[in-house]
Design an enzyme around this catalytic site. Structure first.
Site, mmCIF file in Angstrom:
data_model
loop_
_atom_site.group_PDB
_atom_site.id
_atom_site.type_symbol
_atom_site.label_atom_id
_atom_site.label_comp_id
_atom_site.label_asym_id
_atom_site.label_seq_id
_atom_site.Cartn_x
_atom_site.Cartn_y
_atom_site.Cartn_z
ATOM 1 N N TRP A 30 5.103 8.059 1.470
ATOM 2 C CA TRP A 30 4.742 6.931 0.626
ATOM 3 C C TRP A 30 3.261 6.987 0.378
ATOM 4 C CZ3 TRP A 30 2.065 2.319 0.684
ATOM 5 C CH2 TRP A 30 1.550 1.908 1.905
ATOM 6 N N ASP B 203 4.850 12.203 7.032
ATOM 7 C CA ASP B 203 5.258 12.324 8.426
ATOM 8 C C ASP B 203 5.384 13.796 8.782
ATOM 9 O OD1 ASP B 203 5.364 9.622 8.747
ATOM 10 O OD2 ASP B 203 7.507 9.443 8.368
#
Lengths: 170, 150
Positions: A99, A118
């Site tokens: 994001w 991530d």
């Protein structure tokens, strides 16, 4: 008659107390001051106020939760797990999806696009856990939510740590 | 001297990332998270935009579909002007379209007023792409027909 003498007294006093250069100087101050008025807090208050994170953000230690790029990070900092602000630790892979948010650089005041990728493929690192939420959205707007593990699409969905990749200046 | 330069470069790095255009910034903020910064996050079951997004201008229906997708039509804090520019960035700059008519703000305004909030989005998507392949470039469209998010 009274007006005449009053005016004469006033102009004589003015002439004796002021100089032409002094008048020009004061005019200059007025002109410069006029330009500076928009910089006063009254005008600045119209811009978005700084968030609590932004007021305390620092630019030196990227292993601390208050490092400026981490304004909306949620999870373990990869800088504490053998990786970097934009690199994954050995044995893990960056998520393909992420994001993207914006953080303010405290020294320049400029806003930068940050991609929270991530690192996946290993059990949680668990070091330097942070949860900052500047401009993060509730989970029903998942594209801006930081509680989601963005590891989907990779062979392993295991979450290890989070990076804050700088994409550019807004 | 060289070491000094390396150290300087390291510390200077965070603030030397150049400015990005307004439309690119909108793409990065509102689309790139899932679609990838270059529009090619196909591996994560997200529809590929890079090189294929332009095909959405093929038919009137597919052209409308692209704007009526919920995450496009209901994008927050994006005016019709910015959304039109964003769609044109996706179909032309990323998607490879060349000579088609660009989206205009009034067209986008009318389309986003009718978001696809009912029906099955995956079936709709499959139908639209099948139609694109049949109508425009049979056999040549590079479409990643995965189970992707809409």
């Amino acid at each position: 008659m009274i007006l005449d003498s009053l005016t004469e007294r006033f102009t004589r006093r003015l002439a004796s107390r002021t100089t032409r250069r002094g008048f020009l100087g004061r005019l200059g101050v007025l002109a410069a001051g006029g330009v500076a008025i928009p910089l006063l807090p009254v005008a600045r208050a119209r811009a978005a106020p700084l968030t609590a994170f932004e007021r305390n953000a620092q630019t030196v230690d990227d292993r601390a939760c208050d490092y400026w790029r981490y304004c909306a990070i949620d999870g373990a900092l990869c800088t504490c797990c053998g990786g970097g602000t934009h690199t994954c630790p050995p044995g893990t892979r960056p998520s393909a999806t992420t994001w993207v948010g914006t953080c303010r650089h405290p020294d320049t005041g400029k806003t930068y696009l940050i991609s929270y990728n991530d690192c996946c493929g290993k059990g949680s690192c668990g070091q330097c856990m942070c949860d900052n939420q500047d401009r993060e959205t509730p989970v029903y707007r998942p594209q801006g939510n930081n509680d989601i593990l963005w590891c989907f699409g990779l062979e392993s969905f295991e979450y290890h740590c989070s990076t804050a990749v700088l994409l550019g200046e807004v | 001297m060289r070491i000094a330069l390396v150290v300087l470069a390291f510390f200077a790095a965070p603030v030397t990332a150049g400015p990005v255009s307004k439309v690119r910034a909108d793409f990065l903020l509102h689309c790139a998270g899932c679609h990838g910064v270059s529009g090619d996050a196909g591996q994560a079951n997200v529809p590929r935009l890079n090189g294929t997004g332009g095909n959405l201008l093929c038919t009137a229906e597919s052209r409308a579909y692209a704007v009526r997708l919920p995450n496009v039509a209901l994008a927050r804090n994006v005016t019709d002007e910015r959304l039109a520019a964003l769609m044109n960035y996706v179909v032309f700059d990323l998607g490879g379209a060349t000579h088609e008519r660009p989206y205009s703000p009034p067209e986008v305004a009318a389309l986003r007023a009718k978001p696809l909030v009912a029906g099955n989005l995956r079936e709709e998507r499959a139908r639209i792409w099948k139609d694109i392949m049949r109508t425009c470039r049979p056999g040549t469209v590079k479409v990643v027909l995965n189970s992707g998010a809409e």
